[in-house]
Design an enzyme around this catalytic site. Sequence first.
Site, PDB file in Angstrom:
ATOM      1  N   GLY A  46       0.839  -1.198   0.000  1.00 57.97           N
ATOM      2  CA  GLY A  46       0.000   0.000   0.000  1.00 57.97           C
ATOM      3  C   GLY A  46       0.871   1.243   0.000  1.00 57.97           C
ATOM      4  N   GLN A  51       3.188   9.900   0.802  1.00 56.31           N
ATOM      5  CA  GLN A  51       4.470   9.199   0.982  1.00 56.31           C
ATOM      6  C   GLN A  51       5.441   9.469  -0.169  1.00 56.31           C
ATOM      7  OE1 GLN A  51       2.411   5.284   2.017  1.00 56.31           O
ATOM      8  NE2 GLN A  51       4.277   5.131   3.214  1.00 56.31           N
ATOM      9  N   CYS A  99       5.619  -0.191   7.298  1.00 58.93           N
ATOM     10  CA  CYS A  99       5.303   0.980   6.486  1.00 58.93           C
ATOM     11  C   CYS A  99       6.541   1.359   5.686  1.00 58.93           C
ATOM     12  CB  CYS A  99       4.897   2.130   7.400  1.00 58.93           C
ATOM     13  SG  CYS A  99       4.505   3.641   6.523  1.00 58.93           S
ATOM     14  N   LEU A 100       6.359   1.699   4.427  1.00 55.42           N
ATOM     15  CA  LEU A 100       7.507   2.077   3.592  1.00 55.42           C
ATOM     16  C   LEU A 100       8.166   3.366   4.093  1.00 55.42           C
ATOM     17  CD1 LEU A 100       6.067   1.210   0.059  1.00 55.42           C
ATOM     18  CD2 LEU A 100       7.695  -0.111   1.424  1.00 55.42           C
ATOM     19  N   HIS A 141      -4.674   1.656   7.570  1.00 54.43           N
ATOM     20  CA  HIS A 141      -3.291   2.127   7.703  1.00 54.43           C
ATOM     21  C   HIS A 141      -3.018   3.255   6.700  1.00 54.43           C
ATOM     22  CE1 HIS A 141       1.241   1.398   7.996  1.00 54.43           C
ATOM     23  NE2 HIS A 141       1.116   2.131   6.894  1.00 54.43           N
ATOM     24  N   GLU A 142      -3.419   3.032   5.447  1.00 53.08           N
ATOM     25  CA  GLU A 142      -3.162   4.039   4.408  1.00 53.08           C
ATOM     26  C   GLU A 142      -3.982   5.306   4.650  1.00 53.08           C
ATOM     27  OE1 GLU A 142      -0.654   3.658   2.614  1.00 53.08           O
ATOM     28  OE2 GLU A 142      -0.391   1.544   3.095  1.00 53.08           O
ATOM     29  N   HIS A 145      -2.423   7.842   6.840  1.00 53.06           N
ATOM     30  CA  HIS A 145      -1.436   8.724   6.191  1.00 53.06           C
ATOM     31  C   HIS A 145      -2.089  10.024   5.710  1.00 53.06           C
ATOM     32  CE1 HIS A 145       2.221   6.362   6.138  1.00 53.06           C
ATOM     33  NE2 HIS A 145       1.601   5.305   5.648  1.00 53.06           N
TER      34      HIS A 145
HETATM   35 ZN    ZN Z   1       2.399   3.388   5.749  1.00 52.84          ZN
END
Ligand code: ZN
Length: 177
Positions: A46, A51, A99-100, A141-142, A145
């Site tokens: 995701g 991000q 998470c990236l 989660h996304e 952000h």
């Molecule tokens: Zn994330």
Amino acid sequence: MAILPILETPDPLLRRVSTPVETITPELQTLIDDMFETMYAAPGIGLAAIQVGVPKRILVIDLQEPEEEGGEPVRNPLVFINPEILAESDTLQTYNEGCLSVPELYAEVERPDHIRARWLNRDGKVHEEELDGLLGICLQHEMDHLEGVLFIDHLSRLKRDMILRKLAKARKERLAA
Ligand code: ZN
């Protein structure tokens, strides 16, 4: 298509609240394509536009789950524009999230086990669906952000500080290498 640089915490942009998409333009379609390419290359399941430094309410998700045990991952690219959560269950589930933007560190986070969500797909068509399992977790989660929230914010201060320390150490080692 292009692979975009992914912002990492403590980049202050990650704390910004993203704004709704008003019209779906060809530029946005290109951004969505680039977000998929960036997410697959990372690799991740995701990615939120913020991000990659774009404060718009756009998410891409692809769980890339193997169709059968030992099978090749099957791609199922999903686009969520201006997503909203309409309802959430009282029952929670725990998932070991990563998470990236918090590279290579994982922690257990509790979230509602299923949600009802509404969003626009990449053509601007409205979707409303009940989501559970990993897809429900990933969307929550996304969506965090979009509010400038990271999964580590759901942890106790002790756990969060531990993760941030590990992250700072890893970054220092990377710079020294
Ligand atoms: Zn994330």
